[in-house]
Design an enzyme around this catalytic site. Structure first.
Site, mmCIF file in Angstrom:
data_model
loop_
_atom_site.group_PDB
_atom_site.id
_atom_site.type_symbol
_atom_site.label_atom_id
_atom_site.label_comp_id
_atom_site.label_asym_id
_atom_site.label_seq_id
_atom_site.Cartn_x
_atom_site.Cartn_y
_atom_site.Cartn_z
ATOM 1 N N SER A 27 0.825 -1.210 0.000
ATOM 2 C CA SER A 27 0.000 0.000 0.000
ATOM 3 C C SER A 27 0.860 1.261 0.000
ATOM 4 O O SER A 27 0.593 2.223 -0.744
ATOM 5 C CB SER A 27 -0.926 0.004 1.223
ATOM 6 N N GLY A 98 -5.552 -3.798 -8.115
ATOM 7 C CA GLY A 98 -6.705 -2.956 -7.858
ATOM 8 C C GLY A 98 -6.319 -1.663 -7.167
ATOM 9 O O GLY A 98 -6.881 -0.598 -7.457
ATOM 10 N N SER A 171 -13.815 1.671 2.561
ATOM 11 C CA SER A 171 -12.844 1.386 1.504
ATOM 12 C C SER A 171 -11.753 2.433 1.513
ATOM 13 O O SER A 171 -12.001 3.603 1.186
ATOM 14 C CB SER A 171 -13.521 1.358 0.126
ATOM 15 N N ASP A 324 -7.253 -8.244 3.855
ATOM 16 C CA ASP A 324 -6.438 -9.131 3.021
ATOM 17 C C ASP A 324 -5.974 -10.376 3.756
ATOM 18 O O ASP A 324 -5.446 -11.301 3.125
ATOM 19 C CB ASP A 324 -5.206 -8.385 2.503
ATOM 20 N N LYS A 351 -12.748 -9.235 -4.357
ATOM 21 C CA LYS A 351 -11.288 -9.121 -4.414
ATOM 22 C C LYS A 351 -10.788 -9.793 -5.695
ATOM 23 O O LYS A 351 -11.544 -9.959 -6.648
ATOM 24 C CB LYS A 351 -10.668 -9.749 -3.154
ATOM 25 N N ARG A 398 -3.322 -14.500 -2.627
ATOM 26 C CA ARG A 398 -3.474 -14.739 -1.187
ATOM 27 C C ARG A 398 -4.102 -16.106 -0.890
ATOM 28 O O ARG A 398 -3.813 -16.710 0.135
ATOM 29 C CB ARG A 398 -4.252 -13.599 -0.544
#
Length: 445
Positions: A27, A98, A171, A324, A351, A398
């Protein structure tokens, strides 16, 4: 060239031990590149996650006229400032990311450019309307108006208007896109949260010199506001280790008898450590050491030792801080005595795959009693998991990593049908676990 899956099997391991570092946070890596491009001057980044997702973001900012290059261990971004991007001559390809695509929509919204955004098969199925709707209110134009998924043709403008926008669902990506666009609008843009989400954008905006306010109201809502027209300056950014990647190593350590693993320099931002809080509630021997601050973020070394675990209820309000990590938490729950109930998981359905369904199916094929009830996942665990199943990953990194971790502690090996997509977030996953003592076996086709 046709796509060739890379299946892999993991098998029961002896004690895992060691002290290591996982790659940089995904991130923060995305944001460092994008904010560096939006700033004036040079931004230097150490610890950038060199995964496919992040490297695609580096290519995107370069295509927009803010070259991102690497010299030795340092990435440099030559910023263009507000309104300074150039018209790209190629489509902006985000691969599987994404985060990169949605944040870049906020960046492009305030630039006088027309772009085509594309992605891989998985990303092209993911919904973009939640980001596009507020950005269209601000002035972003979507040329292929009926589309809500990639590929998309977008036209930005230097005349964005500010808005006040209440997030319909928690979000961080939507919040970030609106705030980034707001930085380029005339006036003050406000995002209203009913539940807290990752605050990396707010922290990094401040770190780059922008003024942003956060105010909690008596109604339980938080208002985050940014005034447009603030020119940011290039910075020296040190990216901390990714807690989402570290979660797989922590889970392996807690599940494999005799294990003792320390993961150094991990981001412990409050909006990112729901998984670690949950492990502690389940009885995990997990401690933080050497806490410190770098680049406006809290980091620490995380030590995890094998522990007997009990099932717990994970409340829905915790979901944004560990969204996640639910696939790997579900694997951990399979080895915990009793029932673990994970609530508020609607976001998992949109996801890289329908992670809720994929996680439940992976558990069931390996002999674990699991079921989905609405937006909740219920796992009935025990100290013995049979394993032996073949897990369908649905191109989701994941899911692949979570079930490979299961194989280290299950009675029979666990096979996943593909591992090629792991490189999108954690290219070093297999190598680091082997360094700790984990065992993988190649699968002959």
């Amino acid at each position: 060239m046709s796509y060739v899956p890379k299946p892999l099997s993991s098998t029961r391991s002896g004690p895992l031990s060691g002290q290591l570092t996982v790659p940089g946070d995904k991130s923060i890596s995305h944001r460092a590149l994008l904010f560096g491009a939006l700033s004036l001057g040079t931004t230097r980044i150490t610890g950038l996650l060199e995964s496919e997702d992040v490297l695609n973001t580096a290519k995107v900012v370069s295509a927009l006229g803010a070259p991102a290059t690497k010299t030795k261990d340092v990435w440099q971004v030559q910023g263009r400032g507000l309104g300074g991007f150039q018209q790209p001559d190629v489509p902006l390809d985000f691969g599987n990311s994404g985060t990169g695509a949605r944040l870049a929509m906020g960046v492009v919204a305030g630039q006088a450019v027309s772009v085509e955004m594309i992605g891989d098969e998985s990303l092209s199925r993911r919904p973009m309307s939640r980001v596009l709707n507020p950005l269209k209110q601000m002035g972003l134009q979507v040329e292929n108006k009926d589309r809500e998924t990639l590929p998309l043709k977008l036209r930005g403008t230097v005349d964005l208007v500010p808005i006040e926008y209440e997030l319909p669902v928690p979000s961080a990506q939507v919040k970030s896109a609106v705030l980034i666009a707001g930085l380029q609008a005339t006036g003050t843009t406000t995002v209203i949260e009913t539940e807290p989400t990752r605050d990396h954008t707010e922290r990094m905006l401040r770190f780059f010199g922008a003024e942003i306010t956060t105010a909690a109201g008596g109604d339980g809502k938080t208002r985050i506001s940014v005034t447009g027209g603030q020119q940011m300056q290039g910075r020296e950014v040190a990216v901390p280790a990714d807690p989402s990647s570290a979660a797989f190593l922590a889970a392996a350590a807690v599940l494999v008898p005799g294990s003792d693993v320390t993961i150094e320099g991990v981001l412990i931002n409050d909006t990112r450590i729901g998984f670690y809080k949950t492990l502690q509630e389940m009885g995990a021997d997990l401690t933080y050491a050497n806490k410190r601050e770098e680049g406006g973020e809290q980091i620490a070394d995380i030590r995890v030792r094998h522990s007997a675990l009990m099932g717990v209820r994970v409340p829905p309000e915790r979901a944004p801080s560990m969204i996640d990590e639910y696939p790997i938490l579900a694997v951990v729950a399979a080895f915990a005595e009793g029932e673990t109930v994970m609530e508020g998981l609607a976001e998992l359905k949109v996801k890289e795959s329908d992670r809720l369904a994929a996680t439940a199916a992976g558990l069931e094929v390996n002999g674990v009693n699991a079921r989905v009830e609405g937006d909740a996942l219920i796992v009935v665990g025990s100290d013995r998991v049979s394993g032996g199943g073949v897990v369908a990953t649905h191109l989701d990194h994941r899911i692949a990593m979570a079930f490979l971790v299961m194989g280290f502690a299950s009675e029979k090996p666990v096979k996943v049908d593909d591992t090629s997509m792991i490189a999108t977030s954690f290219p070093e996953f297999i190598g680091l676990l082997e360094k700790l003592g984990a065992r993988f076996d190649a699968v002959a086709e």
